[in-house]
Design a protein around this motif. Structure first.
Motif, PDB file in Angstrom:
ATOM      1  N   THR A   1      -2.124  19.481 -58.943  1.00 13.47           N
ATOM      2  CA  THR A   1      -3.160  19.663 -57.932  1.00 13.47           C
ATOM      3  C   THR A   1      -2.778  18.949 -56.637  1.00 13.47           C
ATOM      4  N   HIS A   2      -1.676  18.251 -56.662  1.00 15.55           N
ATOM      5  CA  HIS A   2      -1.113  17.732 -55.407  1.00 15.55           C
ATOM      6  C   HIS A   2       0.397  17.555 -55.522  1.00 15.55           C
ATOM      7  N   GLN A   3       1.003  17.417 -54.372  1.00 20.65           N
ATOM      8  CA  GLN A   3       2.456  17.430 -54.222  1.00 20.65           C
ATOM      9  C   GLN A   3       3.206  16.452 -55.120  1.00 20.65           C
ATOM     10  N   GLY A   4       2.623  15.260 -55.317  1.00 22.17           N
ATOM     11  CA  GLY A   4       3.287  14.237 -56.100  1.00 22.17           C
ATOM     12  C   GLY A   4       3.539  14.646 -57.546  1.00 22.17           C
ATOM     13  N   GLN A   5       2.881  15.690 -57.992  1.00 26.71           N
ATOM     14  CA  GLN A   5       2.999  16.114 -59.400  1.00 26.71           C
ATOM     15  C   GLN A   5       4.042  17.203 -59.612  1.00 26.71           C
ATOM     16  N   TYR A   6       4.624  17.727 -58.558  1.00 26.83           N
ATOM     17  CA  TYR A   6       5.617  18.795 -58.714  1.00 26.83           C
ATOM     18  C   TYR A   6       6.814  18.267 -59.508  1.00 26.83           C
ATOM     19  N   PRO A   7       7.541  19.176 -60.202  1.00 23.09           N
ATOM     20  CA  PRO A   7       8.742  18.727 -60.921  1.00 23.09           C
ATOM     21  C   PRO A   7       9.746  18.115 -59.941  1.00 23.09           C
ATOM     22  N   ASP A   8      10.522  17.151 -60.431  1.00 28.02           N
ATOM     23  CA  ASP A   8      11.481  16.523 -59.515  1.00 28.02           C
ATOM     24  C   ASP A   8      12.926  16.730 -59.977  1.00 28.02           C
ATOM     25  N   ASN A   9      13.156  17.791 -60.787  1.00 25.94           N
ATOM     26  CA  ASN A   9      14.510  18.015 -61.307  1.00 25.94           C
ATOM     27  C   ASN A   9      15.301  19.059 -60.526  1.00 25.94           C
ATOM     28  N   ASN A  10      14.683  19.584 -59.457  1.00 26.18           N
ATOM     29  CA  ASN A  10      15.382  20.485 -58.549  1.00 26.18           C
ATOM     30  C   ASN A  10      15.794  21.837 -59.157  1.00 26.18           C
ATOM     31  N   LEU A  11      15.194  22.242 -60.262  1.00 22.30           N
ATOM     32  CA  LEU A  11      15.475  23.584 -60.794  1.00 22.30           C
ATOM     33  C   LEU A  11      14.854  24.631 -59.864  1.00 22.30           C
TER      34      LEU A  11
ATOM     35  N   GLU B   1     -14.547  24.658 -51.610  1.00 16.48           N
ATOM     36  CA  GLU B   1     -13.524  24.931 -52.612  1.00 16.48           C
ATOM     37  C   GLU B   1     -12.431  25.831 -52.059  1.00 16.48           C
ATOM     38  N   ARG B   2     -12.876  26.853 -51.329  1.00 21.06           N
ATOM     39  CA  ARG B   2     -11.898  27.799 -50.819  1.00 21.06           C
ATOM     40  C   ARG B   2     -10.892  27.101 -49.914  1.00 21.06           C
ATOM     41  N   TYR B   3     -11.416  26.231 -49.052  1.00 20.91           N
ATOM     42  CA  TYR B   3     -10.503  25.592 -48.116  1.00 20.91           C
ATOM     43  C   TYR B   3      -9.653  24.511 -48.764  1.00 20.91           C
ATOM     44  N   SER B   4     -10.087  24.064 -49.930  1.00 12.80           N
ATOM     45  CA  SER B   4      -9.237  23.082 -50.607  1.00 12.80           C
ATOM     46  C   SER B   4      -8.014  23.759 -51.223  1.00 12.80           C
ATOM     47  N   TRP B   5      -7.988  25.093 -51.338  1.00 13.62           N
ATOM     48  CA  TRP B   5      -6.769  25.775 -51.775  1.00 13.62           C
ATOM     49  C   TRP B   5      -5.756  25.820 -50.652  1.00 13.62           C
ATOM     50  N   GLY B   6      -6.264  25.821 -49.453  1.00 16.39           N
ATOM     51  CA  GLY B   6      -5.393  25.997 -48.294  1.00 16.39           C
ATOM     52  C   GLY B   6      -4.260  24.999 -48.241  1.00 16.39           C
ATOM     53  N   PRO B   7      -4.559  23.713 -48.178  1.00 16.57           N
ATOM     54  CA  PRO B   7      -3.509  22.706 -48.037  1.00 16.57           C
ATOM     55  C   PRO B   7      -2.502  22.746 -49.193  1.00 16.57           C
ATOM     56  N   LEU B   8      -3.000  22.966 -50.419  1.00 16.62           N
ATOM     57  CA  LEU B   8      -2.112  22.990 -51.580  1.00 16.62           C
ATOM     58  C   LEU B   8      -1.080  24.118 -51.452  1.00 16.62           C
ATOM     59  N   MET B   9      -1.593  25.325 -51.174  1.00 19.58           N
ATOM     60  CA  MET B   9      -0.722  26.490 -50.996  1.00 19.58           C
ATOM     61  C   MET B   9       0.220  26.299 -49.813  1.00 19.58           C
TER      62      MET B   9
ATOM     63  N   GLY C   1       5.226  26.048 -47.618  1.00 17.47           N
ATOM     64  CA  GLY C   1       5.886  25.668 -46.375  1.00 17.47           C
ATOM     65  C   GLY C   1       7.025  24.688 -46.539  1.00 17.47           C
ATOM     66  N   SER C   2       6.973  23.862 -47.584  1.00 14.82           N
ATOM     67  CA  SER C   2       7.953  22.779 -47.590  1.00 14.82           C
ATOM     68  C   SER C   2       8.601  22.520 -48.948  1.00 14.82           C
ATOM     69  N   ARG C   3       8.444  23.429 -49.888  1.00 16.73           N
ATOM     70  CA  ARG C   3       8.983  23.183 -51.217  1.00 16.73           C
ATOM     71  C   ARG C   3      10.468  23.551 -51.281  1.00 16.73           C
ATOM     72  N   GLY C   4      11.310  22.553 -51.392  1.00 19.17           N
ATOM     73  CA  GLY C   4      12.753  22.769 -51.394  1.00 19.17           C
ATOM     74  C   GLY C   4      13.256  23.717 -52.477  1.00 19.17           C
ATOM     75  N   PRO C   5      12.899  23.503 -53.753  1.00 15.92           N
ATOM     76  CA  PRO C   5      13.429  24.348 -54.837  1.00 15.92           C
ATOM     77  C   PRO C   5      12.874  25.774 -54.856  1.00 15.92           C
ATOM     78  N   LEU C   6      11.907  26.078 -53.985  1.00 14.94           N
ATOM     79  CA  LEU C   6      11.339  27.437 -53.975  1.00 14.94           C
ATOM     80  C   LEU C   6      12.379  28.431 -53.458  1.00 14.94           C
ATOM     81  N   LYS C   7      12.800  29.341 -54.309  1.00 12.32           N
ATOM     82  CA  LYS C   7      13.854  30.288 -53.940  1.00 12.32           C
ATOM     83  C   LYS C   7      13.322  31.663 -53.567  1.00 12.32           C
ATOM     84  N   ILE C   8      12.304  32.129 -54.293  1.00 10.89           N
ATOM     85  CA  ILE C   8      11.794  33.482 -54.067  1.00 10.89           C
ATOM     86  C   ILE C   8      10.277  33.492 -54.236  1.00 10.89           C
TER      87      ILE C   8
END
Ligand code: GTP
Ligand code: MG
Length: 194
Positions: A13-23, A88-96, A101-108
């Motif tokens: 539910t926030h950035q700090g929880q994303y995987p950190d293994n770069n897959l 609630e609707r606007y709380s999806w905005g920042p997460l998405m 916008g800035s997720r390095g491992p996002l390929k497609i």
């Protein structure tokens, strides 16, 4: 694509929880209830690993599904569901926005739309955003089982025009109910990953 292992690794539910293994990550986006989770389930041959529901807008976190140890399929919250409260609707905005916008491992990105209808304003906005920022993406027109085979080509043309997709931009007809289009989606994803 042979999926020999698939599991829900984490829910963020926030950035700090994303995987950190770069897959590498493949993200699924589309309006609420369009069929994102069903598409993921079909791709990984599981009935209900990615949770589907008939209650639109239920997915309000980012779910990371780990595939064959070396890839993530990422189920993003749906956009454009009018009946959730404004807060609630606007709380999806920042997460998405943060993720896209800035997720390095996002390929497609896989942008999912409903083959039955012309794109919504939100669909058009999403597609424009992907194109403007040059994100590698494919578009999947789902629920193809709900219209006759003969009509699909025309519906795809309406979507391509409405979304202002380039002629060579991938737009694939798909059905989770009939499992059609699965191989083609995997093929394009793997092509873009390489
Ligand atoms: N007939 C048909 N129904 C589908 C298809 N894909 C999804 N559905 C149905 O559409 C509804 C929503 O599907 P989900 O996969 O949960 O949609 P979602 O985009 O993940 O929804 P949220 O997570 O709430 O944003 C469910 O009732 C599914 O069974 C399809 O290809 N054909
Ligand atoms: Mg979902």
């Amino acid at each position: 694509m042979h999926v020999w292992r698939a599991e829900l690794e984490l829910k963020a539910t926030h950035q700090g929880q994303y995987p950190d293994n770069n897959l590498p990550e493949i993200a699924f986006l589309g309006r609420s209830n369009v069929g994102k989770s069903s598409l993921i389930n079909t791709l990984i041959n599981r009935k209900n690993l990615a949770r589907t529901s008939s209650t639109p807008g239920k997915t309000r976190a980012i779910f990371f599904y780990r595939i064959n140890e070396n890839l993530y399929l990422v189920d993003l919250p749906g956009y454009g569901y009018a009946k959730v409260s404004k807060g609630e609707r606007y709380s999806w905005g920042p997460l998405m926005e943060n993720y896209l916008g800035s997720r390095g491992p996002l390929k497609i990105c896989v942008h999912i739309v409903d083959i039955r209808h012309p794109p919504t304003d939100n669909d058009i906005m999403m597609s424009n955003w992907l194109q403007y920022f040059n994100k590698p993406f494919i578009t999947v027109a789902t629920k193809a089982d709900k219209i006759s085979k003969g009509k699909r080509k025309h519906h795809l043309e309406v979507l391509r025009r409405g979304l202002q997709l380039a002629e060579d931009s991938e737009l694939i007809s798909f059905s989770a109910a009939q499992k059609t289009g699965r191989e083609e989606v995997w093929e394009k994803l793997i092509e873009k990953l390489d």
